[in-house]
Design a protein around this motif. Structure first.
Motif, PDB file in Angstrom:
ATOM      1  N   LEU A 129       0.822  -1.212   0.000  1.00  0.00           N
ATOM      2  CA  LEU A 129       0.000   0.000   0.000  1.00  0.00           C
ATOM      3  C   LEU A 129       0.861   1.269   0.000  1.00  0.00           C
ATOM      4  O   LEU A 129       0.330   2.377   0.042  1.00  0.00           O
ATOM      5  CB  LEU A 129      -0.951  -0.004   1.195  1.00  0.00           C
ATOM      6  CG  LEU A 129      -2.099  -1.016   1.114  1.00  0.00           C
ATOM      7  CD1 LEU A 129      -2.848  -1.123   2.433  1.00  0.00           C
ATOM      8  CD2 LEU A 129      -3.080  -0.626   0.015  1.00  0.00           C
ATOM      9  N   LYS A 130       2.167   1.054  -0.031  1.00  0.00           N
ATOM     10  CA  LYS A 130       3.130   2.167  -0.094  1.00  0.00           C
ATOM     11  C   LYS A 130       2.995   3.152   1.059  1.00  0.00           C
ATOM     12  O   LYS A 130       3.002   4.371   0.862  1.00  0.00           O
ATOM     13  CB  LYS A 130       3.008   2.891  -1.441  1.00  0.00           C
ATOM     14  CG  LYS A 130       3.385   1.992  -2.603  1.00  0.00           C
ATOM     15  CD  LYS A 130       3.479   2.779  -3.873  1.00  0.00           C
ATOM     16  CE  LYS A 130       3.961   1.896  -5.014  1.00  0.00           C
ATOM     17  NZ  LYS A 130       3.658   2.491  -6.319  1.00  0.00           N
ATOM     18  N   ILE A 131       2.858   2.619   2.257  1.00  0.00           N
ATOM     19  CA  ILE A 131       2.847   3.483   3.438  1.00  0.00           C
ATOM     20  C   ILE A 131       3.869   2.994   4.465  1.00  0.00           C
ATOM     21  O   ILE A 131       3.823   3.401   5.628  1.00  0.00           O
ATOM     22  CB  ILE A 131       1.437   3.563   4.093  1.00  0.00           C
ATOM     23  CG1 ILE A 131       0.833   2.172   4.242  1.00  0.00           C
ATOM     24  CG2 ILE A 131       0.508   4.479   3.305  1.00  0.00           C
ATOM     25  CD1 ILE A 131      -0.448   2.137   5.052  1.00  0.00           C
ATOM     26  N   SER A 132       4.807   2.144   4.028  1.00  0.00           N
ATOM     27  CA  SER A 132       5.776   1.572   4.974  1.00  0.00           C
ATOM     28  C   SER A 132       6.694   2.654   5.571  1.00  0.00           C
ATOM     29  O   SER A 132       7.215   2.476   6.671  1.00  0.00           O
ATOM     30  CB  SER A 132       6.598   0.468   4.330  1.00  0.00           C
ATOM     31  OG  SER A 132       7.177   0.916   3.138  1.00  0.00           O
ATOM     32  N   ASP A 133       6.857   3.782   4.871  1.00  0.00           N
ATOM     33  CA  ASP A 133       7.705   4.849   5.403  1.00  0.00           C
ATOM     34  C   ASP A 133       6.917   5.849   6.264  1.00  0.00           C
ATOM     35  O   ASP A 133       7.446   6.842   6.724  1.00  0.00           O
ATOM     36  CB  ASP A 133       8.396   5.590   4.251  1.00  0.00           C
ATOM     37  CG  ASP A 133       7.410   6.185   3.261  1.00  0.00           C
ATOM     38  OD1 ASP A 133       6.269   5.681   3.189  1.00  0.00           O
ATOM     39  OD2 ASP A 133       7.755   7.158   2.579  1.00  0.00           O
ATOM     40  N   LYS A 134       5.626   5.542   6.474  1.00  0.00           N
ATOM     41  CA  LYS A 134       4.777   6.475   7.237  1.00  0.00           C
ATOM     42  C   LYS A 134       4.396   5.933   8.606  1.00  0.00           C
ATOM     43  O   LYS A 134       3.642   6.575   9.336  1.00  0.00           O
ATOM     44  CB  LYS A 134       3.459   6.749   6.478  1.00  0.00           C
ATOM     45  CG  LYS A 134       3.622   7.124   5.028  1.00  0.00           C
ATOM     46  CD  LYS A 134       4.049   8.562   4.871  1.00  0.00           C
ATOM     47  CE  LYS A 134       4.174   8.929   3.412  1.00  0.00           C
ATOM     48  NZ  LYS A 134       5.357   9.766   3.164  1.00  0.00           N
ATOM     49  N   LEU A 135       4.892   4.752   8.946  1.00  0.00           N
ATOM     50  CA  LEU A 135       4.394   4.061  10.136  1.00  0.00           C
ATOM     51  C   LEU A 135       4.528   4.848  11.433  1.00  0.00           C
ATOM     52  O   LEU A 135       3.676   4.736  12.316  1.00  0.00           O
ATOM     53  CB  LEU A 135       5.079   2.695  10.272  1.00  0.00           C
ATOM     54  CG  LEU A 135       4.791   1.715   9.132  1.00  0.00           C
ATOM     55  CD1 LEU A 135       5.502   0.392   9.367  1.00  0.00           C
ATOM     56  CD2 LEU A 135       3.296   1.486   8.971  1.00  0.00           C
ATOM     57  N   SER A 143      -1.574  12.721   3.771  1.00  0.00           N
ATOM     58  CA  SER A 143      -2.586  13.220   2.837  1.00  0.00           C
ATOM     59  C   SER A 143      -3.838  12.345   2.951  1.00  0.00           C
ATOM     60  O   SER A 143      -3.799  11.262   3.546  1.00  0.00           O
ATOM     61  CB  SER A 143      -2.050  13.153   1.410  1.00  0.00           C
ATOM     62  OG  SER A 143      -1.979  11.805   0.991  1.00  0.00           O
ATOM     63  N   GLY A 144      -4.926  12.815   2.360  1.00  0.00           N
ATOM     64  CA  GLY A 144      -6.168  12.047   2.388  1.00  0.00           C
ATOM     65  C   GLY A 144      -5.989  10.657   1.800  1.00  0.00           C
ATOM     66  O   GLY A 144      -6.447   9.662   2.362  1.00  0.00           O
ATOM     67  N   GLY A 145      -5.298  10.604   0.663  1.00  0.00           N
ATOM     68  CA  GLY A 145      -5.067   9.323   0.003  1.00  0.00           C
ATOM     69  C   GLY A 145      -4.258   8.363   0.865  1.00  0.00           C
ATOM     70  O   GLY A 145      -4.538   7.170   0.924  1.00  0.00           O
ATOM     71  N   GLN A 146      -3.245   8.927   1.561  1.00  0.00           N
ATOM     72  CA  GLN A 146      -2.419   8.087   2.432  1.00  0.00           C
ATOM     73  C   GLN A 146      -3.216   7.594   3.631  1.00  0.00           C
ATOM     74  O   GLN A 146      -3.082   6.441   4.048  1.00  0.00           O
ATOM     75  CB  GLN A 146      -1.189   8.884   2.890  1.00  0.00           C
ATOM     76  CG  GLN A 146      -0.182   9.101   1.760  1.00  0.00           C
ATOM     77  CD  GLN A 146       0.851  10.167   2.087  1.00  0.00           C
ATOM     78  OE1 GLN A 146       0.656  10.983   3.004  1.00  0.00           O
ATOM     79  NE2 GLN A 146       1.936  10.175   1.333  1.00  0.00           N
ATOM     80  N   GLN A 147      -4.062   8.473   4.172  1.00  0.00           N
ATOM     81  CA  GLN A 147      -4.903   8.058   5.307  1.00  0.00           C
ATOM     82  C   GLN A 147      -5.846   6.929   4.892  1.00  0.00           C
ATOM     83  O   GLN A 147      -6.123   6.016   5.657  1.00  0.00           O
ATOM     84  CB  GLN A 147      -5.699   9.252   5.836  1.00  0.00           C
ATOM     85  CG  GLN A 147      -4.829  10.280   6.536  1.00  0.00           C
ATOM     86  CD  GLN A 147      -5.635  11.416   7.139  1.00  0.00           C
ATOM     87  OE1 GLN A 147      -6.664  11.202   7.771  1.00  0.00           O
ATOM     88  NE2 GLN A 147      -5.181  12.630   6.935  1.00  0.00           N
TER      89      GLN A 147
END
Ligand code: ADP
Ligand code: ADP
Length: 224
Positions: A129-135, A143-147
């Protein structure tokens, strides 16, 4: 084999003078492992259908069967447990906890359930989901999309047998939409999950195994 079945599912909102027949005797069956898109114009009854299937609201008449079990026959506590074991929800509103990090949000349902966290699987999901750097970040830094991806990850890590999603790609651009839905589809296939997604997006609908069109509270026949 059918995992979701609705029997004459009917929902009427409001009082006598201003009743809205949101769903009218809907009969549908979704097979295990199927990826179904529910489409239709605004106000046609899509969200109502998804809520009833998920046991989040009660029908006026008719019933929903999940794995052959009648939701209407379950007591509230039974339903809560059944829902937790079998259903994952992704809503338009992400419902992330603002005081918890992205990672904590994703694993929160597992913690509340006392389930052992499969870190490897969590990492696989967040990478896809390409959020591994946001943990480590907080939801409001995203951003809305990331949330939205975080909300999807949270639903997926519990590996529910059924995922119900209401406009899950509403805040993603078209490239991201294809990626996220493609990932959902692969995952559903790998883990034999069943997905029902309410969508306005033609691209999402095209990726589905089947399109169910709702029109004025009924299934539109022959328009798939
Ligand atoms: P969709 O998801 O296709 O936009 P909905 O299921 O949200 O449609 O709504 C179907 C119909 O039921 C609409 O006319 C809507 O205004 C009405 N409706 C939905 N929820 C409620 C509610 N809680 N109270 C009253 N009317 C509602
Ligand atoms: P969506 O964009 O998914 O179609 P809706 O606007 O249909 O969202 O519904 C958002 C929420 O508001 C839902 O929980 C729905 O039940 C509720 N709702 C929709 N229409 C009405 C209405 N006319 N009266 C009260 N609640 C409504």
């Amino acid at each position: 084999m059918s995992i979701i079945q609705t029997v004459d599912l009917t929902k009427t909102y409001g009082e006598k003078t201003n009743q809205v027949d949101a769903l009218k005797q809907v009969n549908l069956s979704i097979d295990e492992g199927e990826f179904v898109a529910i489409v239709g114009s605004s106000g046609s009854g899509k969200s109502t259908l998804l809520h009833l299937i998920g046991g989040l609201d009660f029908p006026t008449s008719g019933d929903v069967l999940i794995r052959g079990q009648h939701l209407s026959q379950m007591k509230q506590t039974e339903l809560t447990i059944f829902r937790r074991r079998n259903l994952g929800f992704v809503f338009q509103s992400y419902n992330l906890m603002p005081i918890l990090s992205v990672y904590e949000n994703i694993v929160l349902p597992l913690k509340l359930d006392g389930v052992t966290i499969d870190e490897e699987f969590v990492m696989e999901v967040v990478e896809k989901l390409k959020i591994s750097d946001k943990l480590a970040q907080m939801p409001n830094q995203l951003s809305g999309g990331q949330q939205q991806r975080v909300a999807i990850a949270r639903a997926l890590v519990a590996r529910p047998t059924i995922i119900l999603a209401d406009e899950p790609t509403g805040n993603l651009d078209s490239q991201n939409t294809i990626e996220v839905v493609g990932f959902l589809k692969t995952l559903a296939f790998d883990f034999h999950q069943t997905i029902a997604v309410v969508t306005h997006d033609e691209k999402v609908a095209q990726l589905a195994d089947r399109i169910i069109k709702i029109e004025d509270g009924q299934i539109a026949i022959g328009k798939e």
